[in-house]
Design a protein around this motif. Structure first.
Motif, PDB file in Angstrom:
ATOM      1  N   LEU A  30       2.401   6.207  20.003  1.00  0.00           N
ATOM      2  CA  LEU A  30       3.812   5.825  20.006  1.00  0.00           C
ATOM      3  C   LEU A  30       4.070   4.703  21.001  1.00  0.00           C
ATOM      4  O   LEU A  30       3.609   4.767  22.143  1.00  0.00           O
ATOM      5  CB  LEU A  30       4.688   7.035  20.350  1.00  0.00           C
ATOM      6  CG  LEU A  30       4.588   8.225  19.397  1.00  0.00           C
ATOM      7  CD1 LEU A  30       5.440   9.380  19.917  1.00  0.00           C
ATOM      8  CD2 LEU A  30       4.986   7.842  17.992  1.00  0.00           C
ATOM      9  N   ARG A  34       9.744   5.128  22.043  1.00  0.00           N
ATOM     10  CA  ARG A  34       9.715   6.089  20.932  1.00  0.00           C
ATOM     11  C   ARG A  34       8.964   7.324  21.384  1.00  0.00           C
ATOM     12  O   ARG A  34       7.779   7.259  21.720  1.00  0.00           O
ATOM     13  CB  ARG A  34       9.037   5.459  19.717  1.00  0.00           C
ATOM     14  CG  ARG A  34       9.311   6.218  18.440  1.00  0.00           C
ATOM     15  CD  ARG A  34       8.973   5.357  17.217  1.00  0.00           C
ATOM     16  NE  ARG A  34       8.059   6.086  16.393  1.00  0.00           N
ATOM     17  CZ  ARG A  34       6.942   5.609  15.867  1.00  0.00           C
ATOM     18  NH1 ARG A  34       6.582   4.373  16.090  1.00  0.00           N
ATOM     19  NH2 ARG A  34       6.184   6.359  15.120  1.00  0.00           N
ATOM     20  N   VAL A 116      13.311   9.656  15.127  1.00  0.00           N
ATOM     21  CA  VAL A 116      13.385   8.319  15.734  1.00  0.00           C
ATOM     22  C   VAL A 116      12.787   7.305  14.759  1.00  0.00           C
ATOM     23  O   VAL A 116      11.849   7.610  14.033  1.00  0.00           O
ATOM     24  CB  VAL A 116      12.673   8.255  17.100  1.00  0.00           C
ATOM     25  CG1 VAL A 116      13.435   9.019  18.159  1.00  0.00           C
ATOM     26  CG2 VAL A 116      11.248   8.758  17.012  1.00  0.00           C
ATOM     27  N   ASP A 118      10.671   4.260  13.402  1.00  0.00           N
ATOM     28  CA  ASP A 118       9.482   3.437  13.635  1.00  0.00           C
ATOM     29  C   ASP A 118       9.895   2.025  13.226  1.00  0.00           C
ATOM     30  O   ASP A 118      10.029   1.726  12.031  1.00  0.00           O
ATOM     31  CB  ASP A 118       8.312   3.944  12.783  1.00  0.00           C
ATOM     32  CG  ASP A 118       7.040   3.125  12.970  1.00  0.00           C
ATOM     33  OD1 ASP A 118       7.130   1.943  13.390  1.00  0.00           O
ATOM     34  OD2 ASP A 118       5.964   3.656  12.665  1.00  0.00           O
TER      35      ASP A 118
END
Length: 191
Positions: A30, A34, A116, A118
């Motif tokens: 990540l 994030r 969340v 990407d």
């Protein structure tokens, strides 16, 4: 559903080290900004006057939070493409990347802020309880990496039998909203 997985958080053991966050970021590659797991510092109490003397009952503790694979997940209910779904065999809430359009409605609906975006692929992502590790007989990386053993994972009925059924805490939304598969062990009061 044959079983429902969930998390147990022992706030009396969590030191706020964020090893769970770092291990998750590393395991899932990540980028900065994030996270699938976060650690909140919760502060309660204040000063009180009792019989002419001032006394404080301030308490602080850390609360690691991720997707709680809820029984009534807001993300599943609001996803316009049905990309979010609850798996029948273990109750995990997952995202079908082929169906996801990255609209963010799931993130807006989730009171735990689990989904969340990407930015690279414009798809929503979140904690999947390390489903790839589970299939190999391993625990989620956050559980295995915690040096204080403050996070446990397993069938929620077993976690509740062992630790109780409390899913409420200062710093978390009302558990009645989504019925999270979460048990929170709170620190003992000093009073």
């Amino acid at each position: 559903m044959t079983k429902q997985y969930g998390f147990y958080i022992d706030t009396s053991k969590c030191t706020g080290c964020r090893t769970c966050v770092v291990a998750c970021k590393d395991a899932h590659n990540l980028p900065v900004g994030r996270n699938f797991r976060t650690v909140h510092e919760v502060v309660t109490g204040g000063w009180k006057e009792e019989n002419g003397a001032w006394r404080q009952d301030v308490r602080a503790f850390y609360l690691p939070v991720s997707c709680n694979h809820c029984d009534d997940p807001a993300c599943v209910k609001t996803c316009p493409t049905k990309a979010h779904y609850k798996r029948k065999e273990d109750g995990l809430v997952l995202i079908d990347k082929e169906k996801c359009i990255g609209c963010g409605m799931c993130a807006a609906a989730c009171p735990y802020h689990a989904p969340v975006l990407d930015q690279k692929v414009r798809k929503m992502t979140k904690c999947d309880a390390c489903v790839d590790r589970l299939e190999k007989g391993h625990l989620p990386i956050c559980v295995e990496s915690c040096p204080q053993r403050a996070i446990a994972f397993g069938p929620i009925d077993e976690l509740r039998a062992r630790y109780g059924a409390n899913a409420a805490s200062t710093g978390l939304p009302d558990p009645g909203l989504t019925k999270p598969n979460l048990v929170v062990g709170l620190p003992k009061s000093n009073s």
